[in-house]
Motif scaffolding. Sequence first.
Motif, PDB file in Angstrom:
ATOM      1  N   ILE A  58      53.576 -67.373   4.365  1.00  0.00           N
ATOM      2  CA  ILE A  58      52.361 -68.126   4.066  1.00  0.00           C
ATOM      3  C   ILE A  58      52.779 -69.541   3.685  1.00  0.00           C
ATOM      4  N   ALA A  59      52.358 -70.503   4.482  1.00  0.00           N
ATOM      5  CA  ALA A  59      52.631 -71.912   4.215  1.00  0.00           C
ATOM      6  C   ALA A  59      51.400 -72.478   3.515  1.00  0.00           C
ATOM      7  N   ASP A  60      51.470 -72.577   2.199  1.00  0.00           N
ATOM      8  CA  ASP A  60      50.342 -72.999   1.380  1.00  0.00           C
ATOM      9  C   ASP A  60      50.502 -74.474   1.022  1.00  0.00           C
TER      10      ASP A  60
ATOM     11  N   ASN B 245      55.154 -60.367   1.904  1.00  0.00           N
ATOM     12  CA  ASN B 245      54.822 -61.741   2.215  1.00  0.00           C
ATOM     13  C   ASN B 245      55.729 -62.661   1.421  1.00  0.00           C
ATOM     14  N   VAL B 246      55.987 -63.829   1.966  1.00  0.00           N
ATOM     15  CA  VAL B 246      56.642 -64.902   1.233  1.00  0.00           C
ATOM     16  C   VAL B 246      55.724 -66.104   1.316  1.00  0.00           C
ATOM     17  N   THR B 247      55.422 -66.695   0.160  1.00  0.00           N
ATOM     18  CA  THR B 247      54.579 -67.881   0.102  1.00  0.00           C
ATOM     19  C   THR B 247      55.431 -69.080  -0.262  1.00  0.00           C
ATOM     20  N   ILE B 248      55.313 -70.147   0.522  1.00  0.00           N
ATOM     21  CA  ILE B 248      55.977 -71.397   0.179  1.00  0.00           C
ATOM     22  C   ILE B 248      54.900 -72.436  -0.084  1.00  0.00           C
ATOM     23  N   ASN B 249      55.053 -73.160  -1.166  1.00  0.00           N
ATOM     24  CA  ASN B 249      54.066 -74.147  -1.586  1.00  0.00           C
ATOM     25  C   ASN B 249      54.633 -75.554  -1.438  1.00  0.00           C
TER      26      ASN B 249
ATOM     27  N   LEU C  15      52.831 -66.185  10.740  1.00  0.00           N
ATOM     28  CA  LEU C  15      52.866 -67.417   9.958  1.00  0.00           C
ATOM     29  C   LEU C  15      51.421 -67.782   9.677  1.00  0.00           C
ATOM     30  N   THR C  16      51.042 -67.878   8.395  1.00  0.00           N
ATOM     31  CA  THR C  16      49.672 -68.214   8.018  1.00  0.00           C
ATOM     32  C   THR C  16      49.677 -69.528   7.265  1.00  0.00           C
TER      33      THR C  16
END
Length: 169
Positions: free
Chosen positions: A51-53, A30-34, A73-74
Amino acid sequence: GLWSDAIWNPGSVAGPTANTDTATINIGGNVTINSLTIDSPVAINSGATLIADAQVGVGNVTLGGNLTGSGTLTKTGGWSLLLSGDNSGFSGTINADVSNILFTADSAGSAAADWVLSSGANVVNNMTGAGHTIKLGSLAGTGGYLGGGNASGAAVTFEIGGNGKSTTF
C-alpha cells in the motif's frame, strides 16, 4: 534505513539492505509505506499487497526500482505515486482510488498488469518531451482518467490490452 517509515503488518518482507537489493513482500499480509522513496527493486508476491499511502502534507511515494511479482500495489492518499523503474515484470494488480500515479519513465507501466482506477484517480505522464508510450495490461474501474500531457504539453500514448483481458472502464 531504507524502510524506516514502513508499517509492518502480518506477512513477511525480506530486504533490502542496500539500494540494489530487492525487497520481497510475501503471501500473508500487507505492507504500508507512507510518503517514502524506495530506489531498490520491489517484488510483491501473489497474495501480498504493498500500500503506497501518499499522505497530504507528508509527501509522495516514489518507487524508483523495478517492480516485479503478481501481488497487488494499492495507491491511497491525496498525494502522488511516482513510478520510475522498469515495471514490465509486474503481472499483478495496480489499484488507485485517489490522486495521481505519475510515470517518470516509459518502462514504468506494465503490459502484464491489471490497472484499476476509481473515481478521483489520475494516471498521467510526468516526462518531458514527446514520443512516450506507457503500456497498461488492462484498464478497469469506475472513474478517474488517463492524462496524456506533461508540463511541456507533450502528448503520450497509452497502449492498453497487453495482457488480453476483457475489462470495463
